[in-house]
Design an enzyme around this catalytic site. Structure first.
Site, PDB file in Angstrom:
ATOM      1  N   CYS A 120      -3.977   0.409 -13.930  1.00  0.00           N
ATOM      2  CA  CYS A 120      -5.126   1.234 -13.555  1.00  0.00           C
ATOM      3  C   CYS A 120      -5.869   1.644 -14.822  1.00  0.00           C
ATOM      4  O   CYS A 120      -5.239   2.027 -15.815  1.00  0.00           O
ATOM      5  CB  CYS A 120      -4.642   2.466 -12.799  1.00  0.00           C
ATOM      6  SG  CYS A 120      -5.967   3.569 -12.275  1.00  0.00           S
ATOM      7  N   HIS A 167      -5.598  -0.049  -3.642  1.00  0.00           N
ATOM      8  CA  HIS A 167      -5.545   0.722  -4.895  1.00  0.00           C
ATOM      9  C   HIS A 167      -6.835   1.526  -5.077  1.00  0.00           C
ATOM     10  O   HIS A 167      -6.782   2.733  -5.386  1.00  0.00           O
ATOM     11  CB  HIS A 167      -5.329  -0.248  -6.071  1.00  0.00           C
ATOM     12  CG  HIS A 167      -5.331   0.376  -7.423  1.00  0.00           C
ATOM     13  ND1 HIS A 167      -4.228   0.365  -8.256  1.00  0.00           N
ATOM     14  CD2 HIS A 167      -6.308   1.039  -8.111  1.00  0.00           C
ATOM     15  CE1 HIS A 167      -4.528   1.002  -9.382  1.00  0.00           C
ATOM     16  NE2 HIS A 167      -5.782   1.413  -9.324  1.00  0.00           N
ATOM     17  N   GLU A 168      -7.983   0.865  -4.874  1.00  0.00           N
ATOM     18  CA  GLU A 168      -9.265   1.553  -5.083  1.00  0.00           C
ATOM     19  C   GLU A 168      -9.464   2.675  -4.067  1.00  0.00           C
ATOM     20  O   GLU A 168      -9.944   3.760  -4.419  1.00  0.00           O
ATOM     21  CB  GLU A 168     -10.427   0.562  -5.003  1.00  0.00           C
ATOM     22  CG  GLU A 168     -10.460  -0.489  -6.095  1.00  0.00           C
ATOM     23  CD  GLU A 168     -10.276   0.062  -7.490  1.00  0.00           C
ATOM     24  OE1 GLU A 168     -10.655   1.217  -7.750  1.00  0.00           O
ATOM     25  OE2 GLU A 168      -9.714  -0.657  -8.326  1.00  0.00           O
ATOM     26  N   HIS A 210      -7.833   5.894  -4.804  1.00  0.00           N
ATOM     27  CA  HIS A 210      -8.553   6.743  -5.757  1.00  0.00           C
ATOM     28  C   HIS A 210      -9.470   7.734  -5.020  1.00  0.00           C
ATOM     29  O   HIS A 210      -9.684   8.857  -5.485  1.00  0.00           O
ATOM     30  CB  HIS A 210      -9.418   5.903  -6.698  1.00  0.00           C
ATOM     31  CG  HIS A 210      -8.679   5.323  -7.867  1.00  0.00           C
ATOM     32  ND1 HIS A 210      -8.100   6.100  -8.832  1.00  0.00           N
ATOM     33  CD2 HIS A 210      -8.444   4.037  -8.238  1.00  0.00           C
ATOM     34  CE1 HIS A 210      -7.531   5.312  -9.754  1.00  0.00           C
ATOM     35  NE2 HIS A 210      -7.725   4.057  -9.416  1.00  0.00           N
TER      36      HIS A 210
HETATM   37 NI    NI Z   1      -7.045   2.486 -10.621  1.00  0.00          NI
END
Ligand code: NI
Length: 179
Positions: free
Chosen positions: A100, A142-143, A146
């Site tokens: 990341c 993953h995004e 966030h």
């Molecule tokens: Ni990330």
């Protein structure tokens, strides 16, 4: 616009829940998207989310084509994804190495759904609706984490599978890119 500073783990802004975008195609939204692409490109990432540059909106971008560091031949289309919704297509979970931009130099083994259906809008508000698997599905999960204030280390099941990329590479393990 231009490359922005990427917030790193420890910054409380990374753990806030981002807000929905309500107006599409506006100059500020387009500027945000350009900043995200510029920042991602400058760091050599495959994806980035608005909270990583300190903007609390549900906007992510990602792309991967013929990346020299990625051994897998699959590619990911250049995508601006706003107000995303993810639905797993089945219960299959796959462990994979992640990095990341907000946790620079580190890698961890993270469980993710192997196949997902994701929906959202592009910068003009046009719908996006895709069924994907593998690394593409991993990057989207993953995004989108966030946007809910979650960084991948929070999802690692075995903290022995977390560490500096250089150490993991020395151990002969395959590592993924940062996003
Ligand atoms: Ni990330």
């Amino acid at each position: 616009m231009s490359e922005q500073r990427v917030l790193r783990i420890g910054n409380p802004l990374l753990h806030e829940v981002a807000e929905q975008v309500s107006e599409f195609g506006t100059p500020p939204l387009r500027e945000l998207v350009v900043d995200l692409w510029d920042t991602m490109a400058a760091r050599g990432g495959v994806g980035i989310a608005a909270p990583q540059i300190g903007v609390g909106l549900r906007v992510v971008v990602f792309a991967m084509r013929d990346h020299p560091l990625h051994a897998d031949p699959e590619s990911i289309p250049q995508t601006v994804l706003i107000n995303p919704v993810i639905e797993p297509m089945d219960d299959t979970i796959e462990d994979g190495w992640e990095g990341c931009l907000s946790v620079p130099g580190m890698r961890g083994l993270v469980p993710r759904y192997q196949r997902i259906h994701y929906m959202g809008r592009d910068v003009d508000g046009a719908p996006i609706d895709r069924e994907v698997e593998g690394f593409h599905a991993r990057v989207v999960q993953h995004e989108c984490d966030h946007l809910d204030g979650v960084l991948y280390p929070q999802r690692i099941r075995d903290m022995a599978q977390f560490g500096f990329e250089e150490e993991i590479s020395l151990a002969g393990k395959y590592t993924q890119l940062e996003c």
